[in-house]
Scaffold this active site. Structure first.
Site, PDB file in Angstrom:
ATOM      1  N   TYR A 151      23.169  34.959  39.430  1.00 49.48           N
ATOM      2  CA  TYR A 151      23.218  33.501  39.464  1.00 49.48           C
ATOM      3  C   TYR A 151      24.226  32.971  38.437  1.00 49.48           C
ATOM      4  O   TYR A 151      25.056  32.110  38.751  1.00 49.48           O
ATOM      5  CB  TYR A 151      21.830  32.936  39.185  1.00 49.48           C
ATOM      6  CG  TYR A 151      21.712  31.447  39.396  1.00 49.48           C
ATOM      7  CD1 TYR A 151      21.742  30.904  40.683  1.00 49.48           C
ATOM      8  CD2 TYR A 151      21.545  30.573  38.320  1.00 49.48           C
ATOM      9  CE1 TYR A 151      21.618  29.540  40.883  1.00 49.48           C
ATOM     10  CE2 TYR A 151      21.424  29.215  38.513  1.00 49.48           C
ATOM     11  CZ  TYR A 151      21.459  28.699  39.796  1.00 49.48           C
ATOM     12  OH  TYR A 151      21.341  27.339  39.981  1.00 49.48           O
ATOM     13  N   LYS A 155      27.667  30.782  39.238  1.00 47.52           N
ATOM     14  CA  LYS A 155      27.851  29.427  38.718  1.00 47.52           C
ATOM     15  C   LYS A 155      29.029  29.354  37.747  1.00 47.52           C
ATOM     16  O   LYS A 155      29.730  28.332  37.695  1.00 47.52           O
ATOM     17  CB  LYS A 155      26.560  28.934  38.061  1.00 47.52           C
ATOM     18  CG  LYS A 155      25.408  28.759  39.059  1.00 47.52           C
ATOM     19  CD  LYS A 155      25.781  27.827  40.216  1.00 47.52           C
ATOM     20  CE  LYS A 155      24.614  27.596  41.152  1.00 47.52           C
ATOM     21  NZ  LYS A 155      24.935  26.649  42.244  1.00 47.52           N
TER      22      LYS A 155
END
Length: 246
Positions: A151, A155
């Site tokens: 993640y 990002k």
């Protein structure tokens, strides 16, 4: 004439992905309330229909942003503002991350986000009227955290994309920014925050002492989409209650 900070989004067409629930739902409603026509994209036709029933300025467009043919078709829309919101997370220890999880998150959080931004940019460049692109990233695009290696990677990639697009598209008067929330109470985060120990950890990490709400994020998006942010590009607006300020 209204001052720049008071002007809404009348006459603007906004495309938002991942619009049927959570952050996407709140952002779509806020943009419609600000006067925009909202093209709401998600894979859930029922959720989109329920969203559209709440505001007639919202037009549902069911579709999958990982489908190249569908995304190519989006460039044919007259898009003034893109909210690149679709994404997912599957927290796992790094050593346990499966290839399926890695491919899923890279495919949706990075590749699909890039392709949607590309389609929106093509629409804006074709019409030559400028525009705004807002990538929904995360505080995890600025820091690291256990069990979130994939993640965080995705990002951080979107934060880099935001800066590079901002520089490249500025001569066409297209502004590109990101909104980076902390943990927000949504259907995706509900199972995580249901763990008392994890919820306590999150609250202790946020100096303001609370998790965020979808409306907190929607307000930041409306600002960056509006004329009030006319000189803002290439930056990340952290809606994190101070998490990354430590």
């Amino acid at each position: 004439m209204l001052p720049v900070w008071a002007r809404g989004l009348e006459g603007k067409t906004v495309l938002i992905t991942g619009a049927s629930r959570g952050l996407g739902e709140a952002i779509a409603l806020a943009l419609a309330d600000a006067g925009a026509e909202v093209l709401a994209v998600a894979r859930d036709p029922q959720g989109l229909a329920a969203l559209a029933a709440r505001n007639p300025a919202i037009r549902p467009i069911p579709g999958d942003v990982t489908d190249d043919a569908f995304v190519d078709g989006l460039s044919e829309q007259d898009i003034d503002i893109l909210i690149n919101n679709a994404g997912t997370n599957k927290p796992q220890p790094m050593a346990m991350v499966t290839s399926e999880t890695l491919d899923l998150m890279l495919g949706l959080n990075v590749r699909a986000a890039y392709r949607v931004a590309q389609a929106a940019a093509r629409s804006m460049l074709r019409r030559g009227v400028g525009g705004a692109i807002i990538n929904i990233t995360s505080q995890m695009g600025h820091v690291g955290s256990p069990n979130r290696t994939v993640y965080c990677m995705t990002k951080h990639a979107l934060e880099g994309l935001t800066k590079a697009m901002a520089v490249e598209l500025a001569p066409a008067s297209i502004r590109v920014n990101s909104v980076a929330p902390t943990f927000i109470e949504t259907p995706m985060t509900a199972p995580m925050l249901a763990d008392p120990a994890f919820a306590r950890f999150v609250q202790e990490m946020i100096p303001l002492g609370r998790t965020g709400t979808p409306d907190d994020v929607a307000a930041a998006v409306v600002y960056l989409a509006s004329p009030a942010a006319g000189m803002v590009t290439g930056t990340s607006l952290l809606v994190d209650g101070g998490w990354t300020a430590r």
